[in-house]
Write an enzyme that holds these catalytic residues in place. Structure first.
Site, PDB file in Angstrom:
ATOM      1  N   GLY A 222      37.451  33.728  29.872  1.00  0.00           N
ATOM      2  CA  GLY A 222      38.527  32.787  30.119  1.00  0.00           C
ATOM      3  C   GLY A 222      39.506  32.833  28.962  1.00  0.00           C
ATOM      4  N   PRO A 264      35.473  39.182  29.174  1.00  0.00           N
ATOM      5  CG  PRO A 264      36.534  40.513  27.581  1.00  0.00           C
ATOM      6  CD  PRO A 264      35.186  39.991  27.976  1.00  0.00           C
ATOM      7  CE1 TYR A 306      43.085  30.663  41.173  1.00  0.00           C
ATOM      8  CE2 TYR A 306      44.389  32.639  40.858  1.00  0.00           C
ATOM      9  CZ  TYR A 306      43.191  32.033  41.165  1.00  0.00           C
ATOM     10  OH  TYR A 306      42.099  32.807  41.429  1.00  0.00           O
ATOM     11  CB  CYS A 332      56.419  34.730  59.369  1.00  0.00           C
ATOM     12  SG  CYS A 332      57.798  35.740  59.887  1.00  0.00           S
ATOM     13  CD  GLU A 333      52.201  31.245  55.949  1.00  0.00           C
ATOM     14  OE1 GLU A 333      52.055  30.018  55.940  1.00  0.00           O
ATOM     15  OE2 GLU A 333      51.833  31.960  56.880  1.00  0.00           O
TER      16      GLU A 333
HETATM   17  C1  LIG Z   1      35.982  35.726  36.509  1.00  0.00           C
HETATM   18  C2  LIG Z   1      34.893  35.745  35.525  1.00  0.00           C
HETATM   19  C3  LIG Z   1      35.147  36.132  34.201  1.00  0.00           C
HETATM   20  C4  LIG Z   1      36.508  36.493  33.684  1.00  0.00           C
HETATM   21  O1  LIG Z   1      37.399  35.446  33.653  1.00  0.00           O
HETATM   22  P1  LIG Z   1      38.852  35.690  33.016  1.00  0.00           P
HETATM   23  O2  LIG Z   1      39.516  34.382  33.105  1.00  0.00           O
HETATM   24  O3  LIG Z   1      39.528  36.736  33.849  1.00  0.00           O
HETATM   25  O4  LIG Z   1      38.653  36.158  31.627  1.00  0.00           O
HETATM   26  C5  LIG Z   1      34.075  36.182  33.339  1.00  0.00           C
HETATM   27  N1  LIG Z   1      32.830  35.852  33.734  1.00  0.00           N
HETATM   28  C6  LIG Z   1      32.558  35.491  35.005  1.00  0.00           C
HETATM   29  C7  LIG Z   1      31.173  35.165  35.376  1.00  0.00           C
HETATM   30  C8  LIG Z   1      33.567  35.420  35.933  1.00  0.00           C
HETATM   31  O5  LIG Z   1      33.299  35.042  37.184  1.00  0.00           O
END
Ligand SMILES: *Cc1c(COP(=O)(O)O)cnc(C)c1O
Length: 405
Positions: A222, A264, A306, A332-333
C-alpha cells in the site's frame, strides 16, 4: 507522477499501434524497485511484487530480473509467475474467498500459501498437517488507505483472520499440528502514514511470540506514489529505518531471527505507465466543454471506481493556452474521467495522456460495449518500444461464443 517518454516516441508508437495504448517505462519500474531495495538495503527484507497491479509477463520478467519476488491472488497469477521464471519459493499466494480446491491446485505448484480464514485452515490442517508450511493473514482492524474501497484492514473488511480470533486460531493450529511459518497483514492501498505500518508491525511482533515456527513477517504494502502534483510518495527511507530499528530490537529481546517481507504493487508500476487516447470530439454544451476520447472506463476505471485522480495532459499541444474541460469517454454510460480540468487547448485528433497508468489500469480493463482492449507497449532502457500485448480485434471478442444450432 511523471513519465520519461518524449513526445516523438509516443507519436511513433501511436502511428504503429494506434490508440488507445498503454505505454510502460522499464526504467521507471527498475528505479522504483531500486528505491525500495536501497532504502532497506538489508538481507532480512524481501519484496514481492503484487502482480494484480499489472500482470503482463514481460513486466513480471523485468521485476524478476531485478531480483524481486511475486505476490499473487489467484491460481492463474501463480501460473503467470512460474511462466515468467519466478521460482516457487519466490512466489506468495494471498487469496481471499477462494475454494479449497484452488488452494490445493496452488499447493501442488509449491509456492508460499497465505491462508485468510479459519474454516480453510481447518480443511488444510486436516489434510496436510505440518507437511506444508503456511502463512496466516491477520486482520489488525486498522483503518488505512486512500479510499474505503482499497482499505482492507478495517472492522468491516472481508480480508484476513481477525486478531480477536487468535485464541481460536491457535487452537486450530495446535490441534491439527499446522506449521505457521509467516504472519501477514495488508491494511490497504495508498498509505502515506508510516505509523500505519509500524502499528501493524507492532501487532504482528506481539503475536510472533506465540508462533514458534514463524521465520518471516509480511507487512503487505500500500506504499503510496503521487497522483497529483502536490502529493508525496510514502517515505520509504524513513519507513526502512523505523522497521529495521524495530526488527533489531525485537531480535535482541527475543533471541529470534526474522525476515520482513513487503508486497508493493502500485509503488513499483504506477508511475511507469502512460495511457494515451485520442480526442474524437470537442463538444460545447450549456454546462461545459467536453473532450470525448476514443476510450472510457473500459480501459481506465480508477476515476469512476475509486474516485481516483489521474493527471491528464494534452500531449499534442503542451504549450497551448490553458482552458477548462470535462474529459469523458465514448461508452454509452456516464464515464467521466475528470471535471473542470485545466488543459492546454484541445483540438479533435489530439493525443491525451493519463499519468500513473501502470497500476490497476490495463488490469481492470474490460470489453463493455463490445469494445476491444488496447495494446500494451514496454519501452526498454534504450528507449526502444516493444509490443508486449497485441490490441484485441473483433475476432477476439467473438472467439469464445458458441452459436446455438
Ligand atoms: C493488492 C495487494 C497488494 C498491493 O497493494 P498496492 O496498493 O498495489 O501496493 C499487496 N498485498 C496484497 C495481499 C494485495 O492484495
Amino acid at each position: 507522477m511523471h513519465h520519461n517518454l518524449p513526445f516523438s516516441l509516443i507519436e511513433s508508437i501511436t502511428k504503429e499501434h494506434g490508440t488507445p495504448v498503454y505505454i510502460y517505462s522499464q526504467e521507471v519500474i527498475e528505479r522504483q524497485y531500486q528505491r525500495l531495495t536501497q532504502a532497506f538495503s538489508s538481507p532480512k527484507v524481501r519484496f514481492f511484487y503484487a502482480c494484480k497491479a499489472l500482470s503482463n509477463i514481460n513486466i513480471l520478467k523485468v521485476l524478476r530480473n531485478a531480483g524481486c519476488g511475486l505476490d499473487t491472488v489467484s491460481v492463474n497469477e501463480v501460473r503467470l509467475g512460474l511462466m515468467a521464471g519466478f521460482a516457487p519459493e519466490n512466489i506468495i499466494y494471498t487469496p481471499n474467498s477462494v475454494s479449497f480446491d484452488e488452494i490445493e491446485e496452488v499447493l501442488a505448484l509449491g509456492v508460499h500459501i497465505n491462508i485468510d480464514n479459519i474454516s480453510i485452515l481447518e480443511l488444510f490442517g486436516a489434510k496436510y498437517s505440518n507437511t506444508y508450511p503456511v502463512m496466516i493473514r491477520l486482520n489488525p482492524h486498522i483503518m488505512a488507505g486512500g479510499n474505503y474501497n482499497i482499505s482492507t484492514g478495517h472492522i468491516d473488511s472481508k480480508f484476513g483472520i481477525s486478531i480477536h480470533q487468535t485464541r481460536h486460531l491457535q487452537r486450530v493450529i495446535k490441534a491439527l499440528n499446522i506449521k505457521v511459518q509467516g504472519l501477514h497483514m495488508h491494511t490497504g492501498s495508498e498509505i502515506k502514514d508510516i505509523q500505519v505500518f509500524m502499528n501493524s508491525m507492532e501487532v504482528i511482533l506481539e503475536l510472533v511470540e506465540d508462533f514458534p515456527d514463524v521465520t518471516y513477517i509480511d507487512l503487505g504494502s500500500g506504499f503510496k506514489v503521487p497522483y497529483k502534483p502536490d502529493e508525496k510518495a510514502t517515505n520509504v527511507e524513513e519507513l526502512a529505518s523505523k522497521v529495521l530499528e524495530r526488527l533489531s530490537a525485537f531480535e535482541a529481546k527475543s533471541g529470534r531471527s526474522l525476515e520482513v517481507w513487503f508486497e508493493p504493487g502500485k509503488y513499483l508500476v504506477s508511475e511507469a505507465g502512460l495511457f494515451v487516447a485520442k480526442v474524437n470530439i470537442v463538444k460545447t454544451t450549456p454546462a461545459t466543454v467536453f473532450i470525448g476520447l476514443n476510450s472510457g472506463f473500459n480501459h481506465l476505471i480508477r476515476p469512476m471506481f475509486y474516485q481516483a485522480h489521474h493527471e491528464i495532459v494534452n500531449l499534442s499541444n503542451p504549450n497551448g493556452a490553458e482552458r477548462i474541460y470535462t474529459i469523458v469517454g465514448n461508452l454509452c454510460e456516464t464515464d467521466t474521467f475528470a471535471w473542470d480540468r485545466m488543459m492546454t487547448e484541445v483540438k479533435e485528433g489530439d493525443f491525451i495522456g493519463f499519468y500513473n497508468a501502470g497500476a490497476y489500469c490495463f488490469e481492470m480493463s474490460m470489453n463493455y460495449n463490445a469494445r476491444t482492449k488496447p495494446a500494451e507497449i514496454l519501452v526498454d532502457r534504450d528507449m526502444k518500444p516493444h509490443l508486449i500485448r497485441k490490441p484485441q480485434t473483433f475476432e477476439d471478442l467473438t472467439r469464445d461464443l458458441v452459436l446455438m444450432s
